[in-house]
Write a protein that holds these residues in place. Structure first.
Motif, short mmCIF file in Angstrom:
data_model
loop_
_atom_site.label_atom_id
_atom_site.label_comp_id
_atom_site.label_asym_id
_atom_site.label_seq_id
_atom_site.Cartn_x
_atom_site.Cartn_y
_atom_site.Cartn_z
N ASN A 168 -23.22 15.98 15.13
CA ASN A 168 -22.36 15.19 16.04
C ASN A 168 -22.29 13.71 15.70
O ASN A 168 -21.97 12.89 16.56
N THR A 169 -22.58 13.36 14.46
CA THR A 169 -22.37 11.98 14.01
C THR A 169 -21.03 11.93 13.29
O THR A 169 -20.44 12.95 12.97
N LEU A 170 -20.58 10.71 13.06
CA LEU A 170 -19.32 10.50 12.34
C LEU A 170 -19.61 9.79 11.03
O LEU A 170 -20.47 8.91 10.97
N TYR A 171 -18.87 10.15 10.01
CA TYR A 171 -18.98 9.50 8.70
C TYR A 171 -17.61 8.94 8.35
O TYR A 171 -16.60 9.63 8.46
N CYS A 172 -17.57 7.69 7.91
CA CYS A 172 -16.32 7.04 7.52
C CYS A 172 -16.33 6.84 6.00
O CYS A 172 -17.34 6.42 5.43
N GLY A 173 -15.20 7.14 5.38
CA GLY A 173 -15.10 6.95 3.95
C GLY A 173 -13.69 6.61 3.51
O GLY A 173 -12.77 6.51 4.32
N TYR A 174 -13.54 6.46 2.22
CA TYR A 174 -12.26 6.11 1.58
C TYR A 174 -12.11 7.01 0.36
O TYR A 174 -13.08 7.35 -0.30
N THR A 175 -10.88 7.39 0.05
CA THR A 175 -10.61 8.20 -1.13
C THR A 175 -9.14 8.10 -1.52
O THR A 175 -8.32 7.65 -0.73
N ASN A 176 -8.84 8.57 -2.72
CA ASN A 176 -7.44 8.67 -3.12
C ASN A 176 -7.00 10.14 -3.17
O ASN A 176 -5.87 10.44 -3.49
N LYS A 230 -9.76 16.88 -2.09
CA LYS A 230 -10.85 16.95 -3.07
C LYS A 230 -12.13 16.32 -2.51
O LYS A 230 -13.23 16.85 -2.70
N ARG A 231 -11.99 15.22 -1.80
CA ARG A 231 -13.16 14.53 -1.24
C ARG A 231 -13.81 15.37 -0.15
O ARG A 231 -15.03 15.46 -0.07
N LEU A 232 -13.01 15.99 0.71
CA LEU A 232 -13.55 16.84 1.76
C LEU A 232 -14.30 18.02 1.16
O LEU A 232 -15.40 18.38 1.60
N SER A 233 -13.73 18.60 0.12
CA SER A 233 -14.38 19.69 -0.58
C SER A 233 -15.70 19.24 -1.19
O SER A 233 -16.71 19.95 -1.12
N ALA A 234 -15.72 18.05 -1.76
CA ALA A 234 -16.95 17.50 -2.34
C ALA A 234 -18.02 17.32 -1.27
O ALA A 234 -19.19 17.66 -1.48
N HIS A 235 -17.63 16.78 -0.13
CA HIS A 235 -18.59 16.61 0.97
C HIS A 235 -19.18 17.96 1.37
O HIS A 235 -20.40 18.09 1.50
N ASN A 236 -18.34 18.95 1.58
CA ASN A 236 -18.82 20.25 2.07
C ASN A 236 -19.58 21.06 1.03
O ASN A 236 -20.28 22.00 1.38
N SER A 237 -19.47 20.70 -0.23
CA SER A 237 -20.25 21.39 -1.26
C SER A 237 -21.54 20.64 -1.58
O SER A 237 -22.28 21.03 -2.48
N GLY A 252 -20.78 15.17 -1.90
CA GLY A 252 -20.19 13.98 -1.30
C GLY A 252 -21.25 12.91 -1.12
O GLY A 252 -22.18 12.78 -1.92
N ALA A 253 -21.16 12.20 -0.06
CA ALA A 253 -22.10 11.12 0.23
C ALA A 253 -23.48 11.66 0.58
O ALA A 253 -23.62 12.77 1.12
N LYS A 254 -24.49 10.89 0.28
CA LYS A 254 -25.86 11.25 0.61
C LYS A 254 -25.99 11.51 2.12
O LYS A 254 -26.70 12.42 2.55
N TYR A 255 -25.29 10.72 2.92
CA TYR A 255 -25.36 10.85 4.38
C TYR A 255 -24.91 12.23 4.83
O TYR A 255 -25.52 12.83 5.71
N THR A 256 -23.83 12.74 4.28
CA THR A 256 -23.28 14.02 4.74
C THR A 256 -24.01 15.22 4.15
O THR A 256 -23.94 16.31 4.70
N LYS A 257 -24.71 15.01 3.07
CA LYS A 257 -25.37 16.11 2.36
C LYS A 257 -26.30 16.92 3.28
O LYS A 257 -26.35 18.14 3.20
N SER A 258 -27.01 16.24 4.16
CA SER A 258 -27.95 16.92 5.06
C SER A 258 -27.34 17.24 6.42
O SER A 258 -28.03 17.68 7.32
N TYR A 279 -10.91 7.86 6.17
CA TYR A 279 -11.09 9.08 6.94
C TYR A 279 -12.40 9.06 7.72
O TYR A 279 -13.34 8.34 7.39
N LEU A 280 -12.42 9.87 8.76
CA LEU A 280 -13.63 10.11 9.54
C LEU A 280 -13.94 11.59 9.49
O LEU A 280 -13.05 12.43 9.66
N LEU A 281 -15.20 11.90 9.26
CA LEU A 281 -15.68 13.26 9.27
C LEU A 281 -16.61 13.45 10.45
O LEU A 281 -17.41 12.56 10.76
#
Length: 85
Positions: A12-20, A24-31, A34-40, A5-7
């Motif tokens: 205005n940056t893009l983040y690429c990741g993988y999940t099953n 749930k992963r999108l929710s984790a990112h927004n809370s 998720g990844a350290k990159y998206t946290k800020s 997936y791409l977020l």
């Protein structure tokens, strides 16, 4: 299923990741869990995804997408969105 997936991040940056579990992963990112990159760079929104039955295929594709230039990633997003019209 496994997903690549791409977020789109707030800056205005893009983040690429993988999940099953895409939801749930999108929710984790927004809370902030998720990844350290998206946290800020919250909030993030899902702009692209691909589904794979095989984990190995998904991980290989994630690696390939991460190597793409931003303009190429934007083309992927555009192509997927134009296919949904």
């Amino acid at each position: 299923m496994f997903y690549v997936y791409l977020l789109a991040c707030r800056d205005n940056t893009l983040y690429c990741g993988y999940t099953n579990n895409l939801e749930k992963r999108l929710s984790a990112h927004n809370s902030g869990r998720g990844a350290k990159y998206t946290k800020s760079r919250l909030p993030v929104r899902l702009v692209y995804s691909e589904a794979y039955e095989d984990k190995s295929d998904a991980l290989k594709r994630e690696c390939a997408v991460k190597k793409l230039k931003k303009s190429q990633k934007l083309k992927l997003i555009e192509q997927q969105n134009s296919g949904r019209l």
